[in-house]
Design a protein around this motif. Sequence first.
Motif, short mmCIF file in Angstrom:
data_model
loop_
_atom_site.label_atom_id
_atom_site.label_comp_id
_atom_site.label_asym_id
_atom_site.label_seq_id
_atom_site.Cartn_x
_atom_site.Cartn_y
_atom_site.Cartn_z
N ALA A 28 9.75 7.51 -3.52
CA ALA A 28 8.72 6.53 -3.19
C ALA A 28 9.29 5.36 -2.39
O ALA A 28 8.67 4.88 -1.44
CB ALA A 28 8.08 6.02 -4.48
N ILE A 29 10.49 4.95 -2.78
CA ILE A 29 11.09 3.79 -2.14
C ILE A 29 11.42 4.09 -0.69
O ILE A 29 11.10 3.31 0.22
CB ILE A 29 12.34 3.38 -2.92
CG1 ILE A 29 11.88 2.83 -4.27
CG2 ILE A 29 13.16 2.37 -2.16
CD1 ILE A 29 12.90 2.93 -5.34
N GLY A 74 3.48 6.56 -4.94
CA GLY A 74 3.39 7.01 -6.33
C GLY A 74 2.49 8.22 -6.45
O GLY A 74 2.81 9.18 -7.14
N ILE A 75 1.36 8.17 -5.75
CA ILE A 75 0.41 9.28 -5.81
C ILE A 75 0.96 10.51 -5.08
O ILE A 75 0.89 11.63 -5.58
CB ILE A 75 -0.93 8.85 -5.20
CG1 ILE A 75 -1.53 7.75 -6.04
CG2 ILE A 75 -1.87 10.05 -5.11
CD1 ILE A 75 -2.84 7.26 -5.54
N ALA A 103 8.25 4.30 1.33
CA ALA A 103 7.67 3.00 1.64
C ALA A 103 8.36 2.38 2.85
O ALA A 103 7.72 1.83 3.75
CB ALA A 103 7.78 2.08 0.42
N ARG A 163 0.83 -1.21 0.00
CA ARG A 163 0.00 0.00 0.00
C ARG A 163 0.86 1.25 0.00
O ARG A 163 0.59 2.21 -0.71
CB ARG A 163 -0.89 0.03 1.24
CG ARG A 163 -2.08 -0.87 1.08
CD ARG A 163 -2.96 -0.84 2.28
NE ARG A 163 -3.73 -2.08 2.32
CZ ARG A 163 -4.75 -2.28 3.12
NH1 ARG A 163 -5.11 -1.34 3.97
NH2 ARG A 163 -5.40 -3.40 3.08
N ALA A 195 3.88 1.57 -1.08
CA ALA A 195 4.56 1.76 -2.38
C ALA A 195 3.61 2.40 -3.38
O ALA A 195 3.99 3.30 -4.12
CB ALA A 195 5.07 0.42 -2.90
N GLY A 196 2.36 1.96 -3.38
CA GLY A 196 1.39 2.51 -4.31
C GLY A 196 1.04 3.94 -4.00
O GLY A 196 1.02 4.81 -4.88
N GLY A 220 5.31 16.66 -6.89
CA GLY A 220 6.07 16.98 -8.08
C GLY A 220 7.32 16.14 -8.27
O GLY A 220 8.24 16.56 -8.93
N LEU A 234 3.49 12.34 -6.90
CA LEU A 234 2.85 13.13 -7.96
C LEU A 234 2.45 14.50 -7.44
O LEU A 234 2.70 15.53 -8.06
CB LEU A 234 1.63 12.38 -8.47
CG LEU A 234 0.66 13.12 -9.36
CD1 LEU A 234 1.26 13.24 -10.74
CD2 LEU A 234 -0.65 12.41 -9.41
N LEU A 235 1.83 14.51 -6.26
CA LEU A 235 1.37 15.78 -5.70
C LEU A 235 2.54 16.66 -5.30
O LEU A 235 2.45 17.88 -5.32
CB LEU A 235 0.45 15.52 -4.50
CG LEU A 235 -0.85 14.83 -4.86
CD1 LEU A 235 -1.65 14.50 -3.61
CD2 LEU A 235 -1.69 15.69 -5.79
N VAL A 237 8.13 12.79 -9.91
CA VAL A 237 7.57 11.65 -10.62
C VAL A 237 8.59 10.55 -10.83
O VAL A 237 8.27 9.48 -11.30
CB VAL A 237 7.01 12.06 -11.99
CG1 VAL A 237 5.73 12.79 -11.82
CG2 VAL A 237 8.02 12.88 -12.74
N SER A 238 9.84 10.83 -10.47
CA SER A 238 10.85 9.82 -10.71
C SER A 238 10.66 8.62 -9.79
O SER A 238 11.16 7.55 -10.05
CB SER A 238 12.24 10.41 -10.48
OG SER A 238 12.37 10.77 -9.14
N GLY A 239 9.91 8.80 -8.71
CA GLY A 239 9.64 7.69 -7.82
C GLY A 239 10.81 7.37 -6.91
O GLY A 239 10.75 6.43 -6.13
#
Lengths: 360, 407
Positions: A266-267, A252-253, A270, A246, A248-249, A259, A256-257, A261-263
């Motif tokens: 994200a890691i 992603g969002i 998580a 969850r 990780a997903g 700014g 995005l907010l 997007v490379s993610g």
Amino acid sequence: MGPVEAAFYDGQSAARRVVQVAATSDGRSLVIQPEQGAAINWPLVDLRAVEDAADRLVITLHRAGDTVEARLILTDPALIAWVKSTAPDLHRRDVAAGTLPKVALRIAAALGAVAVILFVLLPAISDRLAAALPRDQEVAFGKAVVRQMSEFLGEGQAVLVCENPAGVSALDRMVSRLTDGQGLGYDLQVVVIDSPIVNAFAAPGGHVVILRGLLDEAQSADEVAGVLAHEIGHVESRDATRLAFRAAGSAGILSLLFGDVSGGAAITLAGNHLMNAAYTREAESAADSFALRLLSGAGIGTAGFAAFFDRIDGMDGDMPAYLSTHPDSALRAAQARAAGTAGTPALSDPDWQALRAICG
Amino acid sequence: MTADVQPVQVTYRADAAALFPLALGTGLLSVVTLGIYRFWAKARIRRFVWSQIRVGDDALEFTGTGLEMFLGFLLAVVVLAVYLAGIQLLLFFFGIRFIFAPETPLEEAMQAGSIGLSFLAAVPLMLVALYRARRYRMNRTRLRGIRFGMENAGLGYMIRALVYGVLAVVSLGILWPLMTYRLEAYMTDRSHWGSARFRQGGAWGGLYAALRPYLIGLGFLLVGAVFLALGEAWFGGVVVAMGTIWALFGMALYQTRAFGYLTSHKSLILPGPAAPMHFGAAPRGGRVIWLYIKGGFIVLLLASVASGMLFGAVGMMSAQILGFGGEPSAFAIAEVAVIGAVAYLVFLSVFGTLSLVFISQPILGYLAGSVQVFVPTGFLDALHQARAEVGADADGFADALDIGGAF
């Protein structure tokens, strides 16, 4: 004021027309007289400025529900000054009727859609994926999570995994007393990490981490056994793995907010999210009932588990991390007490002392 | 034909003093409103910048609104949320073993690969967004009351950009002109001003004159690399360094010169036998690089003064709130953290304003001012208004993906 020359574009053709512009005698309109054809009357109240530069004023006519594309370019300073001081809504930005409800609807729809994605779609997909994850990968993942956590706790320096032999065997005895014959799906890997924080958590693939602070805070082996049984409950229902998916997903969002997007973020996100594992209320109470079953199966009294919640509930202000992600301690203490069966202590006294000294 | 064609000069009029208060004011409002106002800020700045570009005596006009950009952003966020969350989850599922702590070199490579992959997954969307952003700007631009416009063809653009982009990268930039020309032609041939259509003339081979400095730099770089491989570390290193710097300047020169070539080969065609309108531009690449360096220097200087004042004040306030000696309360710490975060955001918007005013605007002004338009007699009288087009997302995707560019 006599008529002055100006340029006029009718909005239909790119042709530039030279016109004579003057105010009407009542001072409420501009009269635009082309070289050929009828004069055009523009009421001052409907005039809007398109461009307002030092050397000129470009105006257009606003008509509700109708886009008028004609442009009048004034360059005569006296006329510009008069229009600016007389036209009341020259700089108004007109908004079409019914815009506000439309905007409100769009905002609500967007928020709703994102909420559905975050709280319905994402958890559903995460749970499917977590269930489909091969067990050996889950174990490897859990190992990596534990390592990352211990690095985080040590603020970059490796934090000691406590390995005092007497303490380790006491811990092993507690684990096997809780789990033997209960038919658990995972090989449990329980470790104590030398950190003053009062906390314990489950990582994916059967890993459970107890922080030394929790051993210091607990007043009996039964309390530790209760917390341990609770974490084993999370392990068995794969809560940590699901949560990681969850996170990780949603990372992603969130990226995005924010700014990104490379993610890349994200890691990290998580991983950190797992640290403060905020499971759902359902997952928590499921782990609680699982713990109570384990405790009674092992013949350990639930009074210790209850006492631990009670004491934590009394400590507001300096709130231990363990509490902040586990709401309603008082309620849970009551439940543990209600389920209460008396039993024998989880560990013998020498073993309990050895466990407390595991980091020594 | 030359006898009845009238050359018209494009000019850019604004100076730093006119744009600075607008950009700073709207930037600060965006900070105060947690970023919501940025759409209205963008609309106001575009209205201003457009109105400073004059073709002969007529100014461009930007008719887009902050509201429609905001609504477009909302739409884009929903679409992107589904897409990016899905991609992220799948990557996480397949990369779970090594994403946190790679153990072997292979796993390290795969970790780097999966991070790169999640970026690559966004690239197609970014390309579509790039096209749609240009389309939106065209649709919301008028000259002489007549609308510009562009067809809705973002998907085709994305596929072409991916193919030509890969070719350009794989060929070390030797096929860069192919990408530049074909993509620009794709967009130009789908654009119109009222009833007149734009046409991109010329050929991609024509861009190699513009690429020459880069190719020379690349040649040095490759020769140096050969010497390095042969063990000539000192000589090879010097040649590689020289080649790299040369190639970097070459890239900057190329972009300006390519703009000149492509603009000079554009025309605007009316239906029927009327003579087309032509464009001309010969911007000097060295001038753009100089504007960039000069602007960058001014921005650095002013930004460091601004940050000194801003963060000096923050430091003094923090010292007062926290007091000297004794344990500060959690509330005081939170207060200082908030002040610090706000100061950081304010600094970012000051920095953005400075680069807009001292780098982007001068370069835009120079490039716009290098353009000439050759208008045949009667051309404008025969040019008529086109139907209005509305894009559902305005340039929301470009905003959400942060590829809006300076204007």
